[in-house]
Design a protein around this motif. Sequence first.
Motif, short mmCIF file in Angstrom:
data_model
loop_
_atom_site.label_atom_id
_atom_site.label_comp_id
_atom_site.label_asym_id
_atom_site.label_seq_id
_atom_site.Cartn_x
_atom_site.Cartn_y
_atom_site.Cartn_z
N GLN A 39 7.37 9.08 18.36
CA GLN A 39 6.93 9.63 19.63
C GLN A 39 6.41 11.06 19.49
OE1 GLN A 39 6.61 7.93 22.21
NE2 GLN A 39 8.12 6.28 22.31
N THR A 40 5.98 11.45 18.29
CA THR A 40 5.50 12.82 18.09
C THR A 40 4.31 13.13 18.96
OG1 THR A 40 6.30 12.76 15.81
CG2 THR A 40 4.73 14.50 16.38
N GLN A 41 3.36 12.21 19.02
CA GLN A 41 2.16 12.47 19.81
C GLN A 41 2.47 12.59 21.30
OE1 GLN A 41 -0.32 9.12 18.88
NE2 GLN A 41 0.59 7.82 20.45
N THR A 42 3.54 11.92 21.75
CA THR A 42 3.93 12.05 23.15
C THR A 42 4.41 13.46 23.46
OG1 THR A 42 4.58 9.71 23.19
CG2 THR A 42 5.44 11.12 24.94
N PHE A 43 5.25 14.01 22.57
CA PHE A 43 5.73 15.38 22.78
C PHE A 43 4.58 16.39 22.72
CE2 PHE A 43 9.62 13.30 21.05
CZ PHE A 43 10.40 13.45 22.17
N MET A 44 3.65 16.18 21.78
CA MET A 44 2.50 17.08 21.69
C MET A 44 1.67 17.02 22.96
SD MET A 44 2.86 18.60 18.85
CE MET A 44 1.25 19.38 18.76
N LEU A 45 1.55 15.83 23.54
CA LEU A 45 0.78 15.69 24.78
C LEU A 45 1.46 16.41 25.93
CD1 LEU A 45 -1.66 14.43 26.16
CD2 LEU A 45 -0.32 12.34 26.50
N VAL A 46 2.77 16.37 25.99
CA VAL A 46 3.51 17.07 27.04
C VAL A 46 3.31 18.58 26.91
CG1 VAL A 46 5.81 17.60 27.91
CG2 VAL A 46 5.22 15.25 27.35
N ILE A 47 3.43 19.10 25.69
CA ILE A 47 3.27 20.55 25.48
C ILE A 47 1.86 20.99 25.86
CG2 ILE A 47 3.24 22.35 23.73
CD1 ILE A 47 5.43 20.77 22.25
N ALA A 48 0.85 20.22 25.44
CA ALA A 48 -0.53 20.56 25.77
C ALA A 48 -0.76 20.54 27.28
CB ALA A 48 -1.48 19.60 25.07
N SER A 49 -0.17 19.59 27.97
CA SER A 49 -0.35 19.50 29.42
C SER A 49 0.26 20.71 30.12
CB SER A 49 0.30 18.21 29.94
OG SER A 49 -0.29 17.08 29.35
N VAL A 50 1.45 21.13 29.69
CA VAL A 50 2.11 22.28 30.32
C VAL A 50 1.31 23.56 30.07
CG1 VAL A 50 4.19 23.71 30.30
CG2 VAL A 50 4.38 21.22 30.19
N LEU A 51 0.81 23.74 28.86
CA LEU A 51 0.02 24.94 28.55
C LEU A 51 -1.27 24.96 29.37
CD1 LEU A 51 0.46 25.17 24.67
CD2 LEU A 51 1.57 26.55 26.43
N LEU A 52 -1.95 23.82 29.48
CA LEU A 52 -3.18 23.76 30.27
C LEU A 52 -2.88 24.04 31.74
CD1 LEU A 52 -6.18 23.14 30.55
CD2 LEU A 52 -5.58 20.70 30.74
#
Length: 550
Positions: free
Chosen positions: A288-301
Amino acid sequence: MLVFCVVTLVGLLTAAASWYTIDHANRMSFAAIAEDAVQRLSDRIDTHVLMINAAEAFFEADGEVPSADNFETFVGHLKKNERFRGVQGIGFARYVRTGPQSDETIAREIEKNYGISRAPWPETTEEIRTPIVMMEPQTSRSFGALGFDMYTNPVRRAALLAALSENRLRASGSVRLVQEPSGSSQAGFVMYTPFFAATSGRILGFVFAPFRVGDLFDAALNRLPALPVHITAWDGEPSDSSLIYTSPGKPGTHFGTSEEITTSLEVAGRTWRLEIHPSEIYSPPSDQTQTFMLVIASVLLAAALAASSHSQQRTIEVGEALREESERALTEREFLLQEMKHRIKNMIARVLAISRQTARASEDLQDFSKSFSARLQAMAASQDLLARTAWQGADLETLLTQELKQLFGDDPIEDKFTGPKIELNETATQAFGLAFHELATNALKYGSARAPGGTLNIAWSIKPLPGKKADLVLTWSETSPEPFDAQEVEPLGTKTGFGTKLLDATIRGEMGGSITSVKSERGIDVTIRVPFDRVTSAASKAKPGTKSRK
């Protein structure tokens, strides 16, 4: 905040979809692994069932029980083509009536087959015996089982009777095998199939095979490719007594190994329950690494977009605040007018209700006038206390003192109050004012205040409840110098008196509390319990250290 929340929500929904897709794929992958494990077990058991059926066919072809030499040759050929791990061999048990003559016959047959002098064992009170007379391949374990009467064991006996009645292969429940080495803790079971004489159809015995469950599972699962599963098996419904197998080690505890498969396996009429978990060596095919990366990117954006719109938002908010302040002043003015109308309407409704109920309970106009005036005075006293505090509340002790002085004068009876200082809200002030009036009137007419020497004790406290909010508990205890007259007293809690109805309406109805009373020959104890958060005014708090005594 709106920009931040919307962008974050979109990102989280996308991440959730990604999480679900990966998780679903991992679950499907492990379900396929678990299905493969169950299939391996099923295939292994089916192979052994075919082996027992082959032995039964060998007996059927001969028409009678074959000789030990022929049976040894047959089993030897089976062993060349089948790994015997899990199954302890194949044997034959005679079906005979219990008695000295049959015991001698069995002993002679065992001695003829293997040169061992052994009578059927153990001793039994059953009418039937099923001693083992042949067991292949010949090992020290199989020789040790010769002569064992399986009918003496209730678990084995149930399987023997099931196989005989249904004329088909049947498995026993969990047993400790006779061939089990000392100190071993593996569970075992036995499969039985009946054998009948070809000419007479008489039951001659049972072809059987004993199994070690642990060896059976290991033989089925420990072959390439290795399956990363941890299996727990029960014979029947899961319980400590029905546990027959647990894989070595522990289920996987790292992230992504929380999957669990529950299924069942039919074994010759028995149902095994299987619980399959990923083992410690299991690794999900997709992480689920890509899922966590997607969450972090969404919060930063979301944070970047929110910051860029914040300055524009502040300009709009200043102008909006000025407009809202003007509207708020108009709204508060309108609210005060509406609140005044509402209070007046409620007061008129309460006066009308009291007048109707007092008229019903009064014997004449004078009685009506006296009771009605007293109740209006109680209401007026409550309203006076509210008016002093801008309709925010009143002190409980002050309200109680004022009510009793109206009825009893300065010091008509010996009384005392005990309790912390509590500021009542508007609703509680009106409710307790009327409640005190009714209790005091009852004491004056029937109880402690109708003759000199009576006592009245009033105490209140705040009692916290386990797991709940606190309650305000007030006790009204009065003792009369004379016994109560049962003909005069209207007991508190009856459904006919207006006083009781009024207490119900105020304490139970308006405040959501409870009121109970216990009457004795010379006194009465009344307990009022109300949720504390419905009693106090918004800006007040109880002060347990402040007490008064009168």
